[in-house]
Scaffold this active site. Structure first.
Site, short mmCIF file in Angstrom:
data_model
loop_
_atom_site.label_atom_id
_atom_site.label_comp_id
_atom_site.label_asym_id
_atom_site.label_seq_id
_atom_site.Cartn_x
_atom_site.Cartn_y
_atom_site.Cartn_z
N TYR A 48 0.85 -1.20 0.00
CA TYR A 48 0.00 0.00 0.00
C TYR A 48 0.88 1.25 0.00
O TYR A 48 1.86 1.32 0.75
CB TYR A 48 -0.89 -0.01 1.25
N GLU B 240 -3.47 7.46 -4.12
CA GLU B 240 -3.37 6.20 -3.38
C GLU B 240 -3.16 5.05 -4.36
O GLU B 240 -3.85 4.98 -5.37
CB GLU B 240 -4.66 5.98 -2.58
#
Ligand code: GDP
Ligand code: MN
Length: 378
Positions: free
Chosen positions: A101, A187
């Site tokens: 992530y 993101e």
């Protein structure tokens, strides 16, 4: 404005952030053709402004163009948490070794961008934060200094050794993308390590600040695609603050405070507003006409309440703007107008002289609101 994944990946590409080759498709046939062009295994991905597409079945692998068409047929039209899928992104499938992530958001409290990285990707970051907060590396970046190699090394230090350099390089590029793009979020979940050792952005979530859109002509095309509501579309083009609500009284005013109080009065009078529409404190007649066009083109509107205080704007110009708008749109519902402030008497006279069917002038906000609610009921 939240960009769709494929838009985010187009932006990433400009910053040299590695993404898979893909095509955007509106139909199953286009998906088939895209899969044929790309060759080999592909992924068919629902393009909606909401996460968790994988869990909802909106992301499917396909081994042939024929299968890509079938998967696209399944996904197009799907309802993913209230969002109907109108396009799919077909991209070359990636052989994944690890999912991580990576993100940069704006931390408003600190007034600085916050970069985050975790070795646990492909799952909700909120879940990781709740269960295993130590698994997330977080660091604030001074916007004037920018991201430095030591920041990137720290962020990626929890990843597998072979992914660190590639991920650190991506962080530097993500930061540029975040700053130049006036983003509030970039993101990548998951950021993946492929089986052949490359680090690659498999998903892209980019949110951009609406107030900075004027600096990014390339985003305007995205805005047009993302704005599906016809009223919202006109409002954005004319820079009118507009929000659709679920009532039946169309409301238009000048100045956010005045419009909010008007919404309150409609509620107090027992009605519900169909929208919030602020043409702005210094609105021109033209702007007023555009605002009216928006309200009147909403089929849910049963009556219209126009509440203008002539502070910067003059009420006679407002009245002319209203007449001008009524030439362009068909007034199918009753309209109540309250004008007060500079040249209010002139404005009211202009409306009275025009003597238009269905237009009533009312001297106070409260009377106007009650009348508009009553007319919506009739
Ligand atoms: P989200 O569920 O909306 O966040 O959509 P993502 O783009 O993150 O995809 C969800 C999951 O689908 C990923 O975490 C992967 O496990 C899987 N996935 C997506 N693309 C590929 C791919 O090219 N190959 C493989 N094997 N899996 C993929
Ligand atoms: Mn994702």
């Amino acid at each position: 404005m939240d960009l769709l994944e494929y838009m985010g990946k187009e932006v990433f590409k400009r910053y040299d952030i590695p993404v898979s080759e893909g095509r955007i498709c509106l139909t199953a046939e286009e998906a088939e053709a895209a899969a044929k062009q790309i060759g080999g295994q592909v992924v068919v991905k629902a393009q909606v402004q909401v996460g968790g597409r994988g869990k909802a079945g909106g992301i499917q692998l396909a081994n042939s163009p024929d299968e890509a068409r079938q998967k696209a047929e399944q996904i197009l039209g799907m309802d993913i948490r209230g969002h109907i899928v109108e396009r799919v992104w077909v991209e070359r499938a990636t052989d994944i070794s690890k999912e991580y992530y990576a993100s940069i958001t704006l931390d408003r409290r600190e007034g600085r961008p916050l970069a985050m990285c975790s070795a646990q990707g492909g799952v909700d970051i909120e879940e990781v934060a709740a269960k295993d907060p130590g698994a997330i590396r977080r660091i604030h970046i001074d916007p004037l200094v920018g991201i430095k190699p030591f920041h990137a090394r720290y962020l990626t230090s929890g990843l597998d050794a072979e992914a660190r350099e590639g991920a650190a390089d991506i962080f530097a590029k993500l930061f540029r993308c975040f700053m130049d793009g006036d983003a509030s979020l970039v993101e990548v979940n998951p950021l993946v390590l492929t089986t052949d050792g490359r680090v690659h952005a498999l998903d892209a979530k980019v949110s951009v600040d609406d107030n900075a859109l004027f600096r990014h002509p390339d985003y305007l095309e995205y805005r047009d695609i993302l704005t599906t509501d016809p009223q919202e579309k006109i409002a954005k083009e004319k820079s009118i603050a507009y929000l659709k609500l679920d009532g039946e009284v169309g409301v238009m005013g000048n100045g956010a405070g005045l419009v909010m109080s008007t919404l309150d009065l409609v509620q107090l009078a027992g009605g519900k507003a169909a929208n919030f529409l602020d043409v702005g404190g210094g609105a021109s007649g033209e702007q007023i006409a555009a605002g009216l066009e928006i309200v009147l083109s909403d089929p849910k509107v049963r009556s219209v309440l126009v509440n203008i205080f002539g502070g910067i704007v003059r009420c006679d110009l407002v009245a002319s703007g209203i007449l001008d708008a009524l030439q362009r749109v068909d007034l199918k519902v009753p309209m109540v107008v309250r004008l007060d402030g500079t040249n209010a008497a002139d404005g009211r006279r202009i409306l009275e002289d025009a003597n238009i069917d269905g237009v009533t002038s009312s001297p106070t906000m409260w009377e106007a609101a009650q009348l508009a609610v009553q007319k919506a009921r009739e």
